[in-house]
Design a protein around this motif. Structure first.
Motif, short mmCIF file in Angstrom:
data_model
loop_
_atom_site.label_atom_id
_atom_site.label_comp_id
_atom_site.label_asym_id
_atom_site.label_seq_id
_atom_site.Cartn_x
_atom_site.Cartn_y
_atom_site.Cartn_z
N LEU A 208 0.71 -1.14 0.04
CA LEU A 208 0.12 0.06 -0.08
C LEU A 208 0.85 1.23 0.02
CD1 LEU A 208 -2.71 -1.15 2.64
CD2 LEU A 208 -2.54 -1.52 0.18
N PRO A 209 0.26 2.26 -0.43
CA PRO A 209 1.06 3.48 -0.54
C PRO A 209 1.68 3.91 0.82
CG PRO A 209 -1.08 3.77 -1.67
CD PRO A 209 -1.04 2.82 -0.88
N ASP A 210 1.13 3.49 2.07
CA ASP A 210 1.64 4.13 3.26
C ASP A 210 2.65 3.09 3.65
OD1 ASP A 210 0.25 1.82 4.14
OD2 ASP A 210 -1.23 3.08 5.30
N GLY A 211 3.36 2.17 2.99
CA GLY A 211 4.09 1.08 3.13
C GLY A 211 3.65 -0.16 3.93
N ALA A 271 -4.08 -6.74 -5.38
CA ALA A 271 -5.09 -5.88 -5.48
C ALA A 271 -4.61 -4.86 -6.38
CB ALA A 271 -5.34 -5.19 -4.07
N TRP A 272 -5.46 -4.06 -6.97
CA TRP A 272 -5.29 -2.89 -7.97
C TRP A 272 -6.41 -1.77 -7.65
CZ3 TRP A 272 -7.96 -7.05 -9.49
CH2 TRP A 272 -9.15 -6.85 -10.24
N ARG A 273 -5.83 -0.50 -7.93
CA ARG A 273 -6.71 0.39 -7.99
C ARG A 273 -7.16 1.06 -9.56
NH1 ARG A 273 -4.46 4.07 -3.08
NH2 ARG A 273 -6.13 3.66 -1.77
N THR A 278 -10.73 5.64 -4.62
CA THR A 278 -9.66 5.16 -3.46
C THR A 278 -9.84 3.61 -3.25
OG1 THR A 278 -11.40 5.62 -1.70
CG2 THR A 278 -9.73 7.38 -2.40
N ALA A 279 -10.95 2.86 -3.63
CA ALA A 279 -11.00 1.68 -3.24
C ALA A 279 -10.27 0.42 -4.14
CB ALA A 279 -12.54 1.07 -3.54
N TRP A 280 -9.82 -0.42 -3.53
CA TRP A 280 -9.00 -1.37 -3.99
C TRP A 280 -9.76 -2.52 -4.56
CZ3 TRP A 280 -3.52 -0.85 -4.40
CH2 TRP A 280 -2.97 0.04 -3.61
N ARG A 281 -9.23 -3.27 -5.95
CA ARG A 281 -10.17 -4.54 -6.35
C ARG A 281 -9.29 -5.63 -6.17
NH1 ARG A 281 -12.21 0.74 -7.53
NH2 ARG A 281 -13.70 0.33 -9.00
N VAL A 282 -9.99 -6.76 -6.08
CA VAL A 282 -9.09 -7.92 -5.75
C VAL A 282 -10.32 -9.09 -6.69
CG1 VAL A 282 -8.72 -9.75 -4.29
CG2 VAL A 282 -8.30 -7.71 -3.65
N ALA A 283 -9.64 -9.76 -7.63
CA ALA A 283 -10.22 -10.90 -8.06
C ALA A 283 -10.10 -12.33 -7.60
CB ALA A 283 -9.73 -10.79 -9.69
N ILE A 284 -10.89 -13.16 -7.63
CA ILE A 284 -11.10 -14.43 -7.19
C ILE A 284 -11.60 -15.50 -8.10
CG2 ILE A 284 -11.79 -16.02 -5.42
CD1 ILE A 284 -11.85 -13.52 -3.64
N GLY A 285 -11.18 -16.73 -8.28
CA GLY A 285 -11.40 -17.52 -9.34
C GLY A 285 -12.47 -18.47 -8.79
N ARG A 299 -14.70 -5.13 -4.10
CA ARG A 299 -13.99 -3.80 -3.61
C ARG A 299 -13.81 -3.91 -2.32
NH1 ARG A 299 -16.72 0.30 -3.88
NH2 ARG A 299 -15.59 2.11 -4.79
N THR A 300 -12.69 -2.97 -1.80
CA THR A 300 -12.55 -2.95 -0.53
C THR A 300 -11.54 -1.71 -0.18
OG1 THR A 300 -11.50 -3.92 1.43
CG2 THR A 300 -10.34 -4.52 -0.68
N GLU A 301 -11.94 -1.10 0.79
CA GLU A 301 -11.03 0.26 1.35
C GLU A 301 -10.07 -0.11 2.24
OE1 GLU A 301 -11.21 3.32 -0.02
OE2 GLU A 301 -13.32 3.50 -0.64
N ASP A 302 -10.25 -1.15 3.21
CA ASP A 302 -9.30 -1.72 4.21
C ASP A 302 -8.73 -2.97 4.10
OD1 ASP A 302 -11.79 -2.70 4.75
OD2 ASP A 302 -12.00 -1.59 6.70
N PHE A 303 -9.18 -3.88 3.09
CA PHE A 303 -8.99 -5.29 3.10
C PHE A 303 -9.52 -6.14 4.29
CE2 PHE A 303 -5.68 -3.23 0.47
CZ PHE A 303 -5.74 -4.00 -0.74
N VAL A 304 -10.44 -5.43 5.03
CA VAL A 304 -11.47 -6.06 5.93
C VAL A 304 -12.75 -6.39 5.54
CG1 VAL A 304 -12.04 -6.15 8.25
CG2 VAL A 304 -9.90 -5.59 7.84
#
Length: 668
Positions: A208-211, A271-273, A278-285, A299-304
């Motif tokens: 993530l951008p914050d490290g 994940a990608w933006r 600001t949300a991240w995307r994740v794909a699942i098969g 879509r997720t903002e916090d991965f939770v």
């Protein structure tokens, strides 16, 4: 194939071809000599990478401690004078199937070999020779992708620390400065929670951008339900990322949605933006009830907390379960394409950018990809060519290659691909030798801007630092029905680059030839056709009773059109009977005025080949019984009936062994 005496034409240059000193001097047999070889400059540890992935490719394990290592760095070596049958008198139990009941793809060769196959009398020397020298694998047992962090490439891989068969899947961890030499670290994660009690399976990392580094992975619960879990490094400032903490309060962060089977929901992507979100995307098969393979996006903002997108990213009828889905951009035009650079995972879609969707098909255990256009507004993807859609068209590799994953390397601005290369011998043999499976050589991945319709895969440039002694051959004539021996010394660790020129007038004189040819259904290199086969024989013995053929085969239609096949023939690779032996291959695009070219990496029991700059690739696992140690040879051959072939340029290097050892503080 019957050897025919032939005269070797052309000049032979015995000079060393571009020898390099390995990154870590301990691997170099010349290390005692002062100033021997060039210094390799270490990678900077100050560059902050963007989004990277740490995909896990599957790993095979073993029950025995494997004590032998290729520590001498000298390649094949001499076969031991005294040898005995491995496990003589010992009863070795092998399963009829592994992994399917647990909800993943078949991990055993038993269904292919059948129960009627008797175990071959492998000797200890034969089994010891099979261990690779410059491909990554754990010291023992069953063994998956990397990320770059603070000067180190990290490989997290699925591993069974207890046995050389699939099961008890944990995460092994290794680090490298150069993707070639690796240092083993303690286990990263083990199945010790209810949400991953039956295995810590494939996953991906995102920086993530914050490290922060977030790792999403599939866990198989205590009831064998596939769920997605979150983990983070205990100390993100640690360059080695030695300790990981699972998010117990949040896990599992994703469970199978309605309509998806409890064992059909796995392998989250990096994940990608997209721009202006600001949300991240994740794909699942997954797959649907009609056996259509698919990828869904969350879509997720916090991965939770996650929200499913209304539309599927992509679905292809009849392709079955999609494992290890990957999604990434490639440069189609512009500066990145001109400089052969890869693109960071969140590169914005638009002009000059294409996106690749890849899936590992549970049905046939192959990795398929397609090139297309990503709509960031709907998180959907459309292939450029529907006839070559995911699962029905192009493959990364037409041999033994599965569960692959890419990551973006910010240091060299490239996208790197890893694949899991399983065994094609029997489970009994794996248990006897004490290990199973290797990682492929990491490959750089680019869009082929000349064709616009396929990817190019090529061994990362760091592999060339392993090159030692070499020979070059020029203008070697290979007439019809001939085999030409090549004196290259030790031939079990090689890097081969060859360019072939075909007699154009002979091709022109042919009206029609082998229009229905297919590598997999052919007789391999032993079958004679009008315009093929021709190429190289590696891991061959003197009388060619064992040989692995890497070759081209040309077909011509009545309309004058030419189609070129690139194939790899394992049918005569070994005298042993408890092996899966096949002819692999497919069509390779050849443009006007292009000669035929191939690069081959030979590393004991694995052969990786790349045709036409990496447009078509093939990986084989082979297990010779005679063509091992100093008995391994290399030949040119031409088994065509109608064309003369010239090896216009041929360069062969002996490769050093990679340094793959446990990490110690002296490596810092």
């Amino acid at each position: 194939m019957i050897p025919v005496t032939a005269t070797m034409d052309g000049a032979i240059n015995d000079a060393v071809l571009g020898a390099h000193a390995p990154l870590l001097p301990e691997t170099d047999p010349r290390r005692r000599a002062p100033n021997g070889g060039r210094q390799q400059r270490s990678s900077s540890s100050t560059v902050l990478p963007a989004v990277v992935s740490a995909a896990l490719l599957l790993v095979l394990a073993a029950v025995m401690v494997f004590a032998l290592q290729h520590a001498d760095g000298q390649g094949g070596g001499v076969m031991p004078a005294s040898d005995v049958v491995a496990g003589d008198g010992r009863v070795v139990e092998a399963a009829a199937s592994r992994g399917v009941v647990e909800g993943v793809s078949e991990k055993s060769t038993a269904p292919l070999l059948g129960s009627a196959v008797e175990g071959y009398a492998w000797t200890n020397a034969m089994l010891s020779w099979q261990r690779t020298a410059f491909h990554f694998q754990p010291p023992k047992n069953w063994m998956n992708g990397p990320l770059y962090h603070k000067g180190w490439y990290h490989l997290f891989y699925q591993w069974n620390p207890d046995s050389a068969v699939w099961g008890n899947i944990t995460w092994g961890h290794a680090v490298s400065r150069d993707l070639v030499h690796w240092l083993h670290l303690p286990l990263a994660m083990v199945p010790d929670r209810w949400y991953d009690a039956n295995g810590v399976w494939s996953g991906s990392a995102t920086l993530l951008p914050d490290g922060r580094i977030v790792m999403l992975y599939t866990g198989s619960t205590n009831e064998s339900v596939q769920v997605q879990n979150l983990a983070e490094p205990a100390d993100p400032s640690d360059p080695l990322l030695r300790e990981w903490v699972k998010a117990d309060a949040a896990n599992p962060v994703l469970v199978p949605p309605p309509g998806v089977g409890l064992t059909d929901f796995r392998d989250p992507t990096t994940a990608w933006r997209v721009p202006n979100d600001t949300a991240w995307r994740v794909a699942i098969g997954s797959k649907d009830r009609d056996h259509a393979g698919l990828a869904m996006v969350y879509r997720t903002e916090d991965f939770v907390s996650y929200d499913p997108q209304p539309a599927l990213m992509h679905v292809v009828p009849g392709t079955g379960m999609w494992e290890c889905v990957d999604f990434y951009p490639v440069a189609a035009s512009g500066p990145a394409a001109a400089e052969n650079f890869g693109l960071e995972t969140s590169a914005a879609p638009g002009p000059g950018v294409k996106h690749v969707v890849k899936a590992s098909l549970d049905d046939d255990k192959h990795d398929y990809y397609a090139i297309g256009t990503y709509d960031a507004g709907t998180d959907t993807w459309t292939p450029d060519d529907a006839e070559n859609d995911v699962g029905i068209g192009l493959r990364y590799d037409y041999g033994k290659y599965y569960a692959s994953k890419t990551f973006y390397d910010p240091i060299r601005r490239r996208r790197v691909l890893w694949g899991w290369v399983g065994e094609t011998d029997s489970e009994r043999a794996d248990i006897l030798k004490g290990w199973a499976s290797v990682q492929s050589i990491p490959r750089s991945v680019l869009l082929d801007t000349k064709t616009g319709s396929n990817l190019l895969q090529w061994p990362v440039v760091e592999v060339e630092t392993l090159r030692m002694r070499g020979k070059s051959f020029d203008a070697i004539a290979v007439d019809r029905g001939t085999v030409v021996p090549l004196d290259v010394g030790t031939a079990t660790q090689l890097d081969i680059e060859a360019v072939f020129e075909v007699d154009a007038s002979a091709v022109e004189s042919v009206t029609e030839a082998d229009v229905a040819y297919n590598c997999s259904t052919s007789g391999g290199a032993a079958g004679r056709g009008v315009l093929g086969p021709f190429g190289l024989l590696v891991l061959a013995d003197d009388d060619l009773s064992e040989q692995t053929a890497v070759y081209f085969y040309m077909a011509k239609g009545t309309d004058g059109s030419l189609k070129t096949f690139f194939c790899q023939d394992d049918l005569r690779s070994s005298k042993a009977n408890d092996l899966v032996k096949r002819v692999y291959g497919s069509v390779v695009p050849v443009l006007d005025r292009e000669n035929l070219s191939v690069r081959i990496l030979v590393d004991h029991s694995i052969v990786e080949s790349f045709a036409q700059g990496g447009r078509t690739c093939i990986t084989s696992r082979v297990y010779p019984t005679k063509a091992i140690y100093d008995s391994a040879r290399v030949f040119l051959f031409n088994n065509a009936t109608n064309i003369h072939v010239t090896a216009k340029s041929l360069k062969i290097w002996e490769l050093n062994s990679a340094y793959i050892r446990p990490y110690s503080s002296s490596h810092e």
